[in-house]
Scaffold this motif. Sequence first.
Motif, PDB file in Angstrom:
ATOM      1  N   PRO A 150       0.801  -1.226   0.000  1.00  0.00           N
ATOM      2  CA  PRO A 150       0.000   0.000   0.000  1.00  0.00           C
ATOM      3  C   PRO A 150       0.837   1.281   0.000  1.00  0.00           C
ATOM      4  O   PRO A 150       0.282   2.334  -0.249  1.00  0.00           O
ATOM      5  N   ALA A 164      -6.148   0.662   5.753  1.00  0.00           N
ATOM      6  CA  ALA A 164      -6.714   1.840   5.107  1.00  0.00           C
ATOM      7  C   ALA A 164      -7.340   1.396   3.790  1.00  0.00           C
ATOM      8  O   ALA A 164      -6.870   0.441   3.182  1.00  0.00           O
ATOM      9  N   ILE A 172      -8.020   0.704   0.114  1.00  0.00           N
ATOM     10  CA  ILE A 172      -7.127   0.701  -1.047  1.00  0.00           C
ATOM     11  C   ILE A 172      -7.928   1.303  -2.193  1.00  0.00           C
ATOM     12  O   ILE A 172      -8.839   0.676  -2.717  1.00  0.00           O
ATOM     13  N   THR A 173      -7.617   2.526  -2.542  1.00  0.00           N
ATOM     14  CA  THR A 173      -8.445   3.207  -3.540  1.00  0.00           C
ATOM     15  C   THR A 173      -7.622   3.815  -4.650  1.00  0.00           C
ATOM     16  O   THR A 173      -8.157   4.225  -5.663  1.00  0.00           O
ATOM     17  N   ASN A 174      -6.319   3.888  -4.481  1.00  0.00           N
ATOM     18  CA  ASN A 174      -5.523   4.670  -5.425  1.00  0.00           C
ATOM     19  C   ASN A 174      -4.696   3.851  -6.396  1.00  0.00           C
ATOM     20  O   ASN A 174      -3.869   4.391  -7.107  1.00  0.00           O
ATOM     21  N   GLY A 181      -0.184   3.421  -4.848  1.00  0.00           N
ATOM     22  CA  GLY A 181      -1.364   4.051  -4.269  1.00  0.00           C
ATOM     23  C   GLY A 181      -1.063   5.022  -3.164  1.00  0.00           C
ATOM     24  O   GLY A 181      -1.883   5.850  -2.827  1.00  0.00           O
ATOM     25  N   HIS A 219      -0.922   4.792   0.126  1.00  0.00           N
ATOM     26  CA  HIS A 219      -1.987   4.766   1.111  1.00  0.00           C
ATOM     27  C   HIS A 219      -1.461   5.123   2.486  1.00  0.00           C
ATOM     28  O   HIS A 219      -0.248   5.111   2.725  1.00  0.00           O
ATOM     29  N   TRP A 240      -5.109   7.326  10.672  1.00  0.00           N
ATOM     30  CA  TRP A 240      -4.317   7.089   9.465  1.00  0.00           C
ATOM     31  C   TRP A 240      -3.579   8.364   9.084  1.00  0.00           C
ATOM     32  O   TRP A 240      -4.148   9.441   9.027  1.00  0.00           O
ATOM     33  N   ALA A 273      -1.635  10.221   6.140  1.00  0.00           N
ATOM     34  CA  ALA A 273      -1.404  10.146   4.700  1.00  0.00           C
ATOM     35  C   ALA A 273       0.025  10.561   4.398  1.00  0.00           C
ATOM     36  O   ALA A 273       0.571  11.455   5.068  1.00  0.00           O
TER      37      ALA A 273
END
Lengths: 358, 266, 324, 444
Positions: free
Chosen positions: D147, D375, D377-379, D387, D389, D407, D409
């Motif tokens: 991540p 977190a 995982i979207t990127n 990503g 993350h 979290w 960033a």
Amino acid sequence: MFYREAGQFKTTYRADMATFPITQDRIGIAIILMVAFTVIPYFGSNFFLHAIMIPFLIFALAAIGLNILTGYTGLLSLGTGGFMGVGAYACYKLATIFPEVHILIWVVTSGFVSAAVGIVFGLPSLRIKGFYLAVATLASQFFLSWCFIRIPWLVNYNVSNAIEVPRRTLFGVHVTGPEATPHARYFVVLAIVVAMTWLASNLVRGRIGRMWMAVRDMDIAAELMGIKLLNTKLLAFAVSSFYCGVAGAMLVFLYYGSAEATAFSINQSFAILSMVIIGGLGSLLGSFLGAALIFMLPLLLPPFLGSLGLSIQAATAEHLSFMVIGALIVFFLIVEPHGLARLWQIAKQKLRVWPYPY
Amino acid sequence: MRAPDETTIKAGQTLLSVEGVSLSFGGVKAIRNVSFDIRKGEIRAIIGPNGAGKTSMLNVINGFYHPQEGQITFKGIKRKKMRPHDAATGGIARTFQNVALFKSMTTLDNIMAGRTLRMHKSFFWQLLRYGPAEQEEIEHRRKVEEIIDFLEIQHIRRVPVGRLPYGLQKRVELGRALAMEPELLLLDEPMAGMNLEEKEDMCRYVIDVNNHYGTTIALIEHDMGVVMDLANRVVVLDYGQKIADGTPDEVKANKAVIDAYLGVAH
Amino acid sequence: MLCVKPYSMFCKIFIIPFYEMWELPDIFVQTLWEGLVGGTLYSLIALGFVLIFKASGVFNFAQGIMVVFAALSLVGLHAIGVPAILALALTVLIMLVLAFAIERVVLRPLVNQPDIILFMATFGLTYFLIGFGELIFGGDPKVMITKQLYIPTGTLSFDFAGGRVEMQKLDITAVVVASLMVAVLAVFFSKTRIGRALRAVADSHKAALSVGISLNQIWIIVWFAAGLVALVTGIMWGARSEVSFALEIIALKALPVLILGGFTSIPGAIVGGLIIGVGEKVGEIYWGPLFGRGIESWLAYMIALVFLLFRPQGLFGEKIIERV
Amino acid sequence: MRMKGLLVGAVLASTAVIPAFVSSASAQDTIYVPLFSYRTGPFAGSGIPIANGMSDYLNMLNERDGGINGVKLVVEECETGYNTEKGVACYESTKAKNPVITNPYSTGITLQLIPRASVDKIPVLSMAYGLSASAVGQSFPWVFNPPATYWDGLSMIIKYIADKEGGFAKLKGKTIGYIFFDGGYGREPLPLLEIFAKKYGFETKLYPVPPAEMQNQSGQWLNVRKDKPDWMIMWGWGAMNPTAVKEAARIKFPMDKFVGIWWSGGDDDARPAGDDAKGYLTLNFNGVGSQYPAVQDIIKHLVSKGKSQTQPDKVGENLYNRGIYNSVLIAEAIRNAQKITGKKVVTGEDVRRGLESLTITQARWKELGLEGFGAPITNVNCTDHNGHHAAYMQQWDGKKWVKITDWIAPLKDEVRPLLEAAAADYVAKNAGWPKRTESCDRPS
């Protein structure tokens, strides 16, 4: 019965001094070479070629290098890994500085760099002997390992701190880089190893080989016969390091495909040393047998145990293979302290007189 | 293949002389102020009781030990100390009291090793072997085979010398020294530990070498009979000092020598 | 002034390190102490080598893994519920069994073989013990049972020259135990019958046989003694970090110690250990910045190598007179 | 007689082994997932819990759900001993069995496999290790390292430090020490550290730990004492971690100012120092503990039935859960690949697409029985294989790890250009590096 030399008379010194004076040996070596060049590449799987044969040949070459130093000249070295590393890093630098020169030329000539380094670290050998020298070579091992990590110039300032292998072709076929097939790599490695083994066998059977062995067996007598000890020892260091250096370069460029400094750690030195001793000090054949035993055993043992129907965890197999290697080293030393090569000689002697006991 | 500054020495002239040589290890004086000479073509014996400094004397001559005092003149060149390599290139060969052969090498290789100084083909040719290096190897092999024939050791040509009996080892060692084609051959107790038959053989070889090749020989020997038969001149050492020097007959009659050997208290 | 910024190489090598020592004496004393402790632990490993080399001429490559194996046995036994002191006793027993086994299986069949063959056999032994140890105890690191063995922990702090010097009680214990160990061994070698026998063996195997000493027993004794030394070393190193197979690599540091002290001298192992220990710490702290630090991996070997060039026979070895 | 016995043994051995070299069997109705792991060697301490977590999660899917969407997974561990040589052997031996993914678990092995992945069409998943630059999807279509990268990690740590000091401006004049494993892994963050130092005006002190000296760090820590840095950052692995924690405690370095990367946060790293380690901080990107339903399933289906190598009390430890996280990525990538292609039995090429459009939303984490475990995982997409993350900071309380921040960033704007430059450098130095030809799937 089949292995008899009776009736084979040598009428010239040349014939008597040939590499393989006995006809059966010549046939044998021809068959081995034929198998190596045709049968193995034809039938072997990619796994067999890439994960077993290629590293086996490369380690055998490194073992020949160490054998020249330890087996023939009697200088115990624990710095093999370092010298292999010098070859690998030298090859990488040369190949990136002069990309127009073919990479295989650099693989072979990188040995000269490690020969030079070998000479420098061989200098103490005039004053230091035996295990003391072995510890002195450890200094070279640790110092070189440190240099590989600490001098970013050696890896062209790569962020990964590793050697990256460029793609190169030979006659239009990829020999290095990811596209190179195991077959292409295998043929290159085999050709280099066969050629260098032949050269080594020429060396050790001639004047230089006799000088090395004389220094090993009785350095005082050798000196009083006009053999210069320092020159002879340094020559051994140079030739040995050359072989190790080429092996190191091949290890990265034709096998790993990328390497960090840890590839040339002290453990590599120990592994090569055990190959030499198990195979037989002062025997080129032994270098191959030792490399086969020490390198292949850990790979073969788990599938072998698996095939016996013992289903065991990967880690347990690894532990067991450590134990078996250890036990085998002790076992072979007890059965024949002079190594596998001597066992082979004894077997030949038995064959020669068979069916009579002697 | 001799050193360029060499002066040719005719038979009977002094080949080597040691003058006022002293050697000590720590506090132990092994040799005290010894002088003598060796003439070309002769057989010179060095005798004396155990611990008299005989072997040390040979070690000084071929440069293995470096004396604290004195000088060595070999073929007209004066030296404070001899270096092993100079001695070898100058033409001094030797055998050892306790056989210093290359044990794991074969008889043939041992004697071939004696030719090292006379082989010159470079490393490059050695690598290739076929061609000049092989040619050279064959030439020298021929010489070595002559020596093997001379010493009658053909049957053990391929045997690692470590496996040979003592008497044969001594013979191989003599062969290795002869292979150097020396001008001066130093033999350290060549007949020690041999039976009568072997001794006789060895005596014959020593005389033959002297006659046949004209090699000057200096030898250490305990067997008085052998020494008196072989040697032209004898030097006697005791406790590191020279006590007598002369022909066998002169030495035999010398009072100091008799005392030394019979053990009169000093 | 000689030293102005940017500092010259001369200055960095010859002036600044000494200035720093003088400027921060507490750090300097602390450095010496750390070096001393590290050196003591190197000495302990070297001692194991020396014991075996002296009596049997074997260069025991397996000493490092014996350290790990002994410590693992101790911790492993405790983990399955054996009380600490009993576990210690049992571990001693295990080392005895190991000594018996090594003598019977490895050494006896290899008697009279050249040194390098015996060296290689201990190499095989190392492989075997690694596999065996991991099979039984697993490869994961363990925590040394420091408290259960009544080893004091905590720190002694001294004010010193405007700073502080800290000594771990654990380290003090290590130094005391090591000194005791050496004293006991010294008495053992000089006063007891077996000890004298060991010395006889060291001088000549034949001589020992001729006075009726069994070589086999002696080998068992020295390997057992080396095993005990390994156990002590394992406890001390284990308490300092953890008990894991990575410890085995540290054992190599005993080799430069051996070079310095000589392979056969017990006082040599101690003095050599201290020189290497202090030398590499002082080197790392004061001259390390010249090389970007982290030079400890090879400094000890270089010290030993340079030393060897001047005294090839080691600190306590006798000058070798070669004879032909 | 003995010779004969040996001979017979040798023949038997070779007949048993030969099939492994000449034939390559592949079953058609399963998905083969090899897991490279190391339960031996000097790094076994960190390797064992990870290996346990990785296999347990995938095996649990087999036991509980009968695999993924009805396709059984063939999970096979291959022992590397953290050794590159064995890594090659593992790769070659598993390659013959059509793996859908390679999971090298060693930076050295990853570096070897990066060039080969595109040739052999097997994606490489190096979860938060390996070559940071491989996050650039245009250059490394076959390599994935979510991540977060080490550079992300460093930026999060610096951010945390700035936060504690009261803002980035307060970093000026501070001294930050960096103790690291002296090898590719530990040296990788150095360039970014220098950039940060220049930008925020703090001074750095470097303390390399040579590989052979991992358990002998008193020299490094004496230097720390001499230099008196305000903060210490650690990039350690294996036996280096617990030794460093102990040494830090010995010199009385304030433990709450000692921050490790996520690979320095094993339970076994802090535990040996006991109470002295109280306050020690590390980054983490996976949840700790066995309270998650999915972890309970592992206990139910495997551990309590004796079908796992894991000791019951080690389930839920940090590195064990790290292994689970790794396997969640594998399993979700396979599931995603099935969804994209509509096939049940997917190949390496399909899984590459699955990884490239991998999404694990907060809701999906919950569905998996791992709510709050990681977190979201979207990127991850075609250009970004990492990503970047978020991770969180955890602190050792003397017995266990406690999550102490939300979290965090990473400073993606700082990191991304560096990654792009590093990737461009890699491609430039490896002449003939293939251009990306793989098409791009939109995230599902």
